[in-house]
Design a protein around this motif. Structure first.
Motif, short mmCIF file in Angstrom:
data_model
loop_
_atom_site.label_atom_id
_atom_site.label_comp_id
_atom_site.label_asym_id
_atom_site.label_seq_id
_atom_site.Cartn_x
_atom_site.Cartn_y
_atom_site.Cartn_z
N MET A 1 0.26 12.60 18.61
CA MET A 1 -0.29 11.53 17.78
C MET A 1 0.63 11.26 16.59
N SER A 2 0.90 10.00 16.33
CA SER A 2 1.78 9.62 15.23
C SER A 2 1.00 9.52 13.92
N HIS A 3 1.63 9.95 12.86
CA HIS A 3 0.99 9.86 11.53
C HIS A 3 1.56 8.69 10.73
N HIS A 4 2.49 7.94 11.32
CA HIS A 4 3.12 6.83 10.60
C HIS A 4 2.14 5.74 10.20
N THR A 5 1.14 5.49 11.02
CA THR A 5 0.21 4.40 10.73
C THR A 5 -0.56 4.65 9.44
N TYR A 6 -0.73 5.91 9.06
CA TYR A 6 -1.45 6.22 7.83
C TYR A 6 -0.77 5.58 6.62
N SER A 7 0.56 5.65 6.58
CA SER A 7 1.28 5.12 5.42
C SER A 7 1.08 3.61 5.28
N GLN A 8 0.71 2.95 6.37
CA GLN A 8 0.46 1.51 6.30
C GLN A 8 -0.74 1.18 5.41
N ASP A 9 -1.66 2.11 5.23
CA ASP A 9 -2.88 1.83 4.49
C ASP A 9 -2.90 2.44 3.10
N SER A 10 -1.94 3.26 2.76
CA SER A 10 -2.02 4.03 1.52
C SER A 10 -1.37 3.31 0.35
N TRP A 11 -2.05 2.31 -0.18
CA TRP A 11 -1.56 1.61 -1.37
C TRP A 11 -1.73 2.53 -2.58
N GLU A 12 -0.71 2.55 -3.44
CA GLU A 12 -0.78 3.31 -4.68
C GLU A 12 -0.63 2.34 -5.85
N ILE A 13 -1.48 2.53 -6.87
CA ILE A 13 -1.39 1.64 -8.04
C ILE A 13 -0.04 1.85 -8.73
N ASP A 14 0.65 0.78 -9.03
CA ASP A 14 1.97 0.83 -9.65
C ASP A 14 1.91 0.25 -11.06
N LYS A 15 1.07 -0.79 -11.23
CA LYS A 15 0.98 -1.46 -12.53
C LYS A 15 -0.45 -2.00 -12.67
N ASN A 16 -1.03 -1.81 -13.86
CA ASN A 16 -2.37 -2.32 -14.12
C ASN A 16 -2.37 -2.83 -15.55
N LYS A 17 -2.20 -4.14 -15.70
CA LYS A 17 -1.98 -4.71 -17.03
C LYS A 17 -2.51 -6.14 -17.05
N GLU A 18 -3.15 -6.52 -18.15
CA GLU A 18 -3.60 -7.91 -18.36
C GLU A 18 -4.44 -8.44 -17.20
N GLY A 19 -5.26 -7.57 -16.61
CA GLY A 19 -6.13 -8.03 -15.52
C GLY A 19 -5.42 -8.21 -14.18
N ILE A 20 -4.19 -7.73 -14.09
CA ILE A 20 -3.44 -7.82 -12.83
C ILE A 20 -3.15 -6.39 -12.37
N LYS A 21 -3.56 -6.09 -11.14
CA LYS A 21 -3.27 -4.78 -10.55
C LYS A 21 -2.23 -4.97 -9.46
N VAL A 22 -1.17 -4.16 -9.51
CA VAL A 22 -0.13 -4.20 -8.49
C VAL A 22 -0.06 -2.82 -7.82
N TYR A 23 -0.20 -2.84 -6.52
CA TYR A 23 -0.10 -1.63 -5.69
C TYR A 23 1.17 -1.73 -4.88
N THR A 24 1.74 -0.57 -4.51
CA THR A 24 2.91 -0.56 -3.63
C THR A 24 2.69 0.49 -2.55
N ARG A 25 3.44 0.35 -1.47
CA ARG A 25 3.42 1.36 -0.41
C ARG A 25 4.73 1.28 0.37
N VAL A 26 5.07 2.38 1.01
CA VAL A 26 6.24 2.43 1.88
C VAL A 26 5.83 1.85 3.22
N GLU A 27 6.67 1.02 3.79
CA GLU A 27 6.40 0.42 5.10
C GLU A 27 7.11 1.21 6.18
N VAL A 28 6.45 1.39 7.30
CA VAL A 28 7.06 2.06 8.45
C VAL A 28 8.29 1.25 8.89
N GLY A 29 9.39 1.93 9.11
CA GLY A 29 10.61 1.28 9.58
C GLY A 29 11.41 0.59 8.51
N SER A 30 11.06 0.81 7.23
CA SER A 30 11.80 0.18 6.14
C SER A 30 11.99 1.18 5.00
#
Length: 187
Positions: A1-30
């Motif tokens: 079973m591959s665990h790569h698909t998990y990273s597709q869903d794991s957004w992490e908060i990167d910036k939370n300022k002035e009512g704008i939230k920005v999340y980032t994540r690593v993409e499979v194959g990039s």
């Protein structure tokens, strides 16, 4: 079973300022991260859509945009040329984006964004991005419209992933801040 698909869903908060939230994540194959930015604006989804469809004005509000131009307009599809400013010593990037607009059964509007690298000839001194894809979702809420902007791109020309990933949250933050200001001016 591959665990790569998990990273597709794991957004992490990167910036939370002035009512704008920005999340980032690593993409499979990039080596380059994607972003998801979320904010609510005091405007209707159609007012937001009007600003988004006006590609000739992106350089006044869209983060790091040097030039932009509407190339072709069809019923619910338009083709926009965008040149993105990159920091020295890297050259600016460009791409033609196919922007498809769809009204969902929920009442939300989904704007699909797909880079078409071979749509037009490359310009001297500007690097054509190899890949760019994402969407903007406009969902009506009590206080206006929730804007969700999800995007991933491959900048090309050996931009170090650590450099791109370190500053990825700035683009959507500046873009959604700029969008909010444009909507205030439009009223």
């Amino acid at each position: 079973m591959s665990h790569h698909t998990y990273s597709q869903d794991s957004w992490e908060i990167d910036k939370n300022k002035e009512g704008i939230k920005v999340y980032t994540r690593v993409e499979v194959g990039s080596d380059y991260k994607s972003f998801k930015a979320v904010t609510t604006v005091s405007a209707t989804k159609n007012e937001v859509l009007k600003v988004l469809k006006n590609a000739d004005e992106y350089s006044t509000w869209y983060g790091y945009t040097k030039t932009s131009k509407l190339l072709k307009l069809e019923k619910d599809v338009q083709y926009n040329y965008v040149e993105t400013i990159f920091p020295w010593p890297y050259r600016n990037r460009d791409m033609v984006y196919r922007m498809s607009i769809e009204v969902l059964t929920t009442g939300a509007i989904k704007i699909d964004l797909k880079g078409i690298p071979d749509y037009m000839q490359e310009k001297n001194g500007i690097v054509r991005m190899t890949e760019a894809e994402g969407y903007i979702l406009l969902q009506p809420v009590d206080s206006g419209t929730e804007v969700i902007y999800i995007f991933h791109s491959e900048p090309g020309d050996n931009v170090p992933p650590w450099l791109a990933n370190n500053s990825i949250a700035e683009l959507p933050f500046k873009t959604l801040s700029g969008l909010r200001e444009m909507l205030k001016e439009e009223k």
